[in-house]
Design an enzyme around this catalytic site. Structure first.
Site, mmCIF file in Angstrom:
data_model
loop_
_atom_site.group_PDB
_atom_site.id
_atom_site.type_symbol
_atom_site.label_atom_id
_atom_site.label_comp_id
_atom_site.label_asym_id
_atom_site.label_seq_id
_atom_site.Cartn_x
_atom_site.Cartn_y
_atom_site.Cartn_z
ATOM 1 N N GLU A 36 9.362 4.879 7.975
ATOM 2 C CA GLU A 36 8.919 3.487 7.891
ATOM 3 C C GLU A 36 9.157 2.704 9.183
ATOM 4 O O GLU A 36 8.295 1.960 9.635
ATOM 5 C CB GLU A 36 9.597 2.787 6.706
ATOM 6 C CG GLU A 36 9.205 3.356 5.348
ATOM 7 C CD GLU A 36 7.714 3.273 5.064
ATOM 8 O OE1 GLU A 36 6.989 2.591 5.808
ATOM 9 O OE2 GLU A 36 7.267 3.905 4.090
ATOM 10 N N HIS A 94 0.935 6.858 8.782
ATOM 11 C CA HIS A 94 1.845 7.685 7.983
ATOM 12 C C HIS A 94 1.301 9.106 7.797
ATOM 13 O O HIS A 94 2.070 10.019 7.481
ATOM 14 C CB HIS A 94 2.046 7.065 6.604
ATOM 15 C CG HIS A 94 3.227 6.159 6.502
ATOM 16 N ND1 HIS A 94 4.471 6.495 6.982
ATOM 17 C CD2 HIS A 94 3.365 4.931 5.926
ATOM 18 C CE1 HIS A 94 5.320 5.510 6.720
ATOM 19 N NE2 HIS A 94 4.677 4.549 6.089
ATOM 20 N N HIS A 151 -1.064 1.010 9.334
ATOM 21 C CA HIS A 151 0.253 1.531 8.950
ATOM 22 C C HIS A 151 0.123 2.746 8.037
ATOM 23 O O HIS A 151 0.741 3.789 8.273
ATOM 24 C CB HIS A 151 1.043 0.423 8.251
ATOM 25 C CG HIS A 151 2.425 0.822 7.839
ATOM 26 N ND1 HIS A 151 3.536 0.574 8.611
ATOM 27 C CD2 HIS A 151 2.872 1.457 6.741
ATOM 28 C CE1 HIS A 151 4.605 1.031 7.994
ATOM 29 N NE2 HIS A 151 4.233 1.578 6.854
ATOM 30 N N GLU A 152 -0.672 2.609 6.980
ATOM 31 C CA GLU A 152 -0.765 3.713 6.021
ATOM 32 C C GLU A 152 -1.466 4.916 6.629
ATOM 33 O O GLU A 152 -1.087 6.062 6.359
ATOM 34 C CB GLU A 152 -1.489 3.252 4.755
ATOM 35 C CG GLU A 152 -0.866 2.044 4.068
ATOM 36 C CD GLU A 152 0.631 2.173 3.806
ATOM 37 O OE1 GLU A 152 1.123 3.307 3.615
ATOM 38 O OE2 GLU A 152 1.317 1.135 3.797
ATOM 39 N N ALA A 183 0.860 -1.180 0.000
ATOM 40 C CA ALA A 183 0.000 0.000 0.000
ATOM 41 C C ALA A 183 0.892 1.225 0.000
ATOM 42 O O ALA A 183 2.099 1.133 0.196
ATOM 43 C CB ALA A 183 -0.934 0.008 1.205
ATOM 44 N N MET A 184 0.266 2.392 -0.211
ATOM 45 C CA MET A 184 1.011 3.649 -0.256
ATOM 46 C C MET A 184 0.228 4.740 0.435
ATOM 47 O O MET A 184 -0.981 4.884 0.232
ATOM 48 C CB MET A 184 1.276 4.016 -1.723
ATOM 49 C CG MET A 184 1.974 5.344 -1.904
ATOM 50 S SD MET A 184 3.599 5.357 -1.104
ATOM 51 C CE MET A 184 3.790 7.111 -0.776
ATOM 52 N N GLU A 185 0.939 5.537 1.242
ATOM 53 C CA GLU A 185 0.293 6.468 2.165
ATOM 54 C C GLU A 185 0.047 7.849 1.580
ATOM 55 O O GLU A 185 -0.047 8.833 2.312
ATOM 56 C CB GLU A 185 1.157 6.621 3.427
ATOM 57 C CG GLU A 185 2.463 7.402 3.241
ATOM 58 C CD GLU A 185 3.665 6.540 2.899
ATOM 59 O OE1 GLU A 185 4.813 7.012 3.055
ATOM 60 O OE2 GLU A 185 3.458 5.399 2.466
#
Length: 912
Positions: free
Chosen positions: A332, A313, A309-310, A274-276
């Site tokens: 991270e 961020h 987690h994302e 995934a990407m934040e």
């Protein structure tokens, strides 16, 4: 020397060479006319010179772009191209802002790298971390350039009804004019400055699960999870995880959601998990989609962790970001720690928290410790790189999280022994100082220490930061001596970290050692009296010298030292425990982690002894494990006071990969044979107990992914696997039959897949029909088919048949190399997760690996580079494997047009 595709020397980026940019970008106004074949991008920026940097040209990064126009303050200007950079020299003098307009086009449909702007299933997506934004427009593609973004998306309304970007939606509607018939637009404004790696856009036919929430401050927010039509019923858990994440971050650290809306979008084509991206998180479908029919308990847990987690961020990575990519662990490592803490805090009791901690440590030991000892070893904060994508590693993430966890431990106090309150104070200090900035790991550590001035961290901060600077896993040697007459116990701790090519001498680390003493006879926790003070039954020792001695007084019986409780530091503990001492810890230690660790140490000891044996006496007798150890495991299995999830962990033997890392020379086939022998012994010796365990735990009630219910299913699944294994040896058909029936009747994917795994793992004749039925039932569920491919690729290689099956599956209609999930499910499962199947005496596994690395490199270098690392540890292999593995690496390295991603990996592996 490292080389580029064209044979020119590769550029090595070094941390010590960091300089601030010559220009700052204050605002960015992007307009996209979206078309799969030719997307038009108009980029209008406001820039100014950096007064602190010597004057020079503006160099903007770009890759695979077609440049149509460049204007400065509305006027045409001269420019030149140097490699992949647009260079502008005739720019206004002074530090006053000026405007720069750049018009480019790109071809998203041809973008198989999945970096920048690309098309997946007829929708547009982006991935810009680490250096993907340069594939969208020319830009200062570096994390310390933070700007305010306004984004306008224009597209065909029927094909792309949903248009998303970062921040808040301020305007949308149909476009005017005959040329825009059937087209619409959406305008997004992000109120927070961000680096370009956090930019995102999505356009396509998507549907959303929506939820409105109210923060503690009374602010209303809209949460949305976007997926393809037909997947909406699989988004409830992701939405629940997002709401839990928002509530937890506000409660634990006082960090609220700072946007009107927060969006998650799922796509099946994604290189990462995934990407934040600020306010618009783009996810691999693996970490969004779940219902009980298609997802296992492990999938549910993964979704909870990654969604958390994302979201976390949003503050640790977005509001405060990295000055440069060497500081990657700043965001991270810290955010992995935060998502681990989040998942533990959601656990209902201490036992479930311990299970989560053990699972996290198991990942660290099986993935990061080998990396620390291999050719790709690097500090948590690397000093150099050729391709930054190769440094999204378990060292940066998982070891980085352990470094943050040690900070929390070291700011503890008698009133706050775990350090949670002190760490929260440090986080408050960190945001007060650096909100809206791009900073370093040093800045973070300094904030935590300054908020806790009397702590062990503050007193040793400069030395502690060696965890960021030195690679390798420290070894802590422990020796204990009990003086019965004086009732003292002397514990000597020493530390050493092996030299590496870049660091021939390692300085002592600061290592927090949480410990207790357990009576060898009574099994009771003993009081800790040290330096004239009483510390209850647990105490934190700080090892910061090459060797230190601690003498405990008033020790009423000979103790067994319980060290590194909760795995308080990412080190290897060397202590000459006897079998009896380990059995004492397994039976009586109050620390759940060390109870599990005692079982692991015993199993590992028996495995290594059997592997080292020159004769096959152990194999022929079927006795790999001592009777005392087997009985101890029986006691754990039958213990009514222990959670099922904890029992499953204790009864699971160390993996073949972890066993291999304990050996100087590795024979994968021998390791496999010994571990299979150990499994067979447990299957047969505890047969009645496995029957009891299955019957007692097979019914977990209405499906719920909570820790207790998941533990019941995990233990029942383990029992079923052992019962099928025993049936293979005895010829019994009853339990394979029962397993097949459970597979057919299961009301959730966890039970169904556990049954299928038991049949395949035992080599049951019923496995083939079950696999066929599974495929028929789930052929339209991509994520479930990934499990189907992975199970076959990771199957026990009886008779050397797995590679042939894998090659056949490459040609299966449902297999495609272009989808990262599918490639990982088959190829990675074979090369990375099936040591005995991969490391073949005829080298056929290595030939397969080389073919796939080169094939993938032409499509997606990031995925190829991760596969290339399957032979990182080739120098540890016994012959004939070592020579054959080297030949495969040489073959890949000789390919002239390798990407930097793959070339860096194979060259480092081949280097002395």
């Amino acid at each position: 020397m490292s080389m580029l595709r064209d044979g020119a020397p590769a550029t090595v980026i070094r941390r010590q060479d960091y300089t601030a940019p010559a220009f700052w970008i204050d605002t960015v106004d992007l307009t996209f006319d979206l078309d799969p074949a030719k997307t038009r991008v108009l980029n209008k920026m406001t820039l100014r010179r950096n007064a602190d940097v010597a004057a020079g040209p503006l160099r903007l990064d770009g890759e695979e772009l077609n440049l149509a126009r460049v204007l400065v303050n509305g006027q045409g200007t001269s420019f030149k191209m140097e490699d992949n950079q647009l260079v502008l020299e005739n720019l206004p003098e002074g530090t006053e802002p000026f405007t720069l307009e750049i018009f480019t086009t790109c071809a998203p449909a041809k973008n198989s790298k999945l970096m920048g702007l690309y098309v997946s299933n007829d929708s547009f997506f982006t991935q810009c971390e680490a250096e993907g934004f340069r594939r969208i427009t020319y830009f200062l593609d570096r994390p310390d350039v933070m700007a305010s973004y306004t984004v306008t998306l224009r597209a065909d309304k029927k094909k792309y009804p949903v248009l998303l970007s970062n921040g808040n939606l301020v305007e949308q509607g149909d476009l005017d004019g005959a040329d825009n018939a059937g087209r619409h637009f959406a305008k997004w404004v992000d109120p927070h400055k961000k680096p370009c790696y956090l930019f995102a856009l999505v356009a396509g036919k998507l549907v959303a699960r929506e939820q409105r929430i109210v923060s503690r401050a009374g602010t209303e927010h809209l949460l949305q999870v976007f997926v393809r039509a037909g997947d909406l019923d699989k988004t409830e858990h992701a939405m629940n995880s997002l709401m839990a994440s928002i509530a937890w971050d506000e409660a634990r650290f006082g960090l609220p959601l700072d946007l009107e809306r927060f969006m998650i979008v799922a796509t099946s084509d994604f290189n990462m998990g995934a990407m934040e991206n600020k306010g618009l998180n783009i996810f691999n479908t693996k970490y969004v989609l779940a219902n009980q029919a298609t997802a296992t308990d492990t999938d549910y847990s993964g979704i909870e962790s990654v969604v958390g987690h994302e979201y976390f961020h949003n503050w640790t990575g977005n509001r405060i970001t990295c000055r440069d990519w060497f500081q990657l662990s700043l965001k991270e490592g810290l955010t992995v720690f935060r998502d681990q803490e989040f998942s533990q805090d959601l656990c209902a009791d201490d036992s479930a928290k311990a299970v989560k901690r053990i699972e996290d440590v198991r990942v660290l030991r099986t993935a990061q410790f080998p990396e620390d000892a291999g050719p790709m070893a690097h500090p948590v904060r690397p000093d150099s790189y050729i391709e930054i994508n190769n440094f999204y590693t378990v060292t940066v993430y998982e070891k980085g999280a352990e470094v943050v966890r040690m900070m929390q431990t070291l700011v503890g106090s008698p009133a706050d022994p775990l350090g949670r309150a002190g760490f929260a104070k440090g986080m408050t200090q960190y945001f007060a100082r650096h909100d809206g900035q791009a900073v370093t790991c040093d800045d973070f550590a300094q904030a935590i220490a300054d908020a806790n001035p009397g702590s062990a961290l503050a007193q040793r901060l400069e030395q502690f930061k060696r965890w960021y600077a030195q690679s390798g896993t420290p070894r802590v040697q422990a020796r204990g001596f009990y003086n019965a007459q004086e009732q003292t116990y002397t514990l000597t701790l020493s530390q050493h970290c092996a030299p590496s090519n870049d660091q021939p001498s390692k300085l002592p680390f600061v290592i927090p050692v949480r410990m207790g003493l357990v009576g060898a006879q009574s099994g009771q926790a003993l009081g800790l009296h040290l330096d004239g003070n009483s510390h209850g039954h647990e105490h934190l020792l700080v090892l910061d010298q090459p060797e230190q001695v601690f003498t405990f007084t008033q020790v009423s019986e000979e103790p067994v030292a319980s060290l590194l409780r909760g795995f308080s530091a990412p080190v290897i503990l060397d202590m000459d425990f006897s079998d009896a001492q380990l059995l004492t810890l397994l039976a009586h230690d109050s620390d759940a982690f060390n109870r599990w660790e005692a079982a692991q140490r015993l199993a590992l000891r028996f495995a290594i002894n059997s592997i080292a044996a020159t004769a096959d006496a152990a194999s022929s007798s079927g006795q790999f494990l001592s009777e005392e150890f087997v009985e101890a495991l029986r006691a754990v299995l039958r213990n009514p006071q222990l959670d099922a999830a904890f029992k499953e962990l204790v009864l699971t033997l160390p993996s073949e990969t972890y066993i291999a890392e304990q050996l100087g020379v590795v024979d994968p086939q021998r390791i496999h044979a010994v571990r299979e022998g150990m499994r067979a012994q447990l299957a047969n010796a505890l047969h009645a107990d496995w029957v009891w365990a299955f019957e007692a735990h097979k019914d977990s009630g209405a499906y719920s992914p909570d820790a207790h219910s998941s533990g019941l299913r995990a233990l029942a699944g383990l029992a079923l696997g052992y019962l099928c294994l025993a049936a293979r040896d005895s010829g019994d058909t009853v339990w394979p039959g029962k397993t097949l029936q459970r597979f057919k009747d299961a009301g959730n994917m966890t039970d169904r897949f556990n049954a299928l795994h038991a049949l395949v793992g035992s080599g049951s004749p019923l496995a083939e029909a079950a696999l066929a039925r599974f495929h028929t039932q789930f052929k339209d569920e991509a994520l479930v088919l990934d499990k189907w491919f992975a199970l076959q690729a990771g199957a026990c290689d009886r008779g050397g048949q797995v590679l042939g099956a894998v090659r056949q599956l490459l040609n299966h209609p449902d297999f495609t190399l272009k989808n990262p999930n599918r490639a990982r499910s088959l190829i990675f499962s074979y090369c990375n997760a099936n040591p005995a199947g991969f490391h073949r005496a005829d080298a056929a596994g290595y030939v397969f690996w080389a073919e796939r690395v080169m094939e993938l490199d032409a499509i997606n270098p990031q995925v190829a580079a991760r596969l290339a690392r399957a032979l990182d540890r080739w120098k540890k292999l016994a012959e004939p494997y070592q020579h054959a593995a080297r030949e495969a690496l040489v073959r890949v390295a000789a390919k002239g047009d390798l990407s930097n991603d793959v070339r860096e990996v194979v060259q480092r592996a081949l280097a002395d």
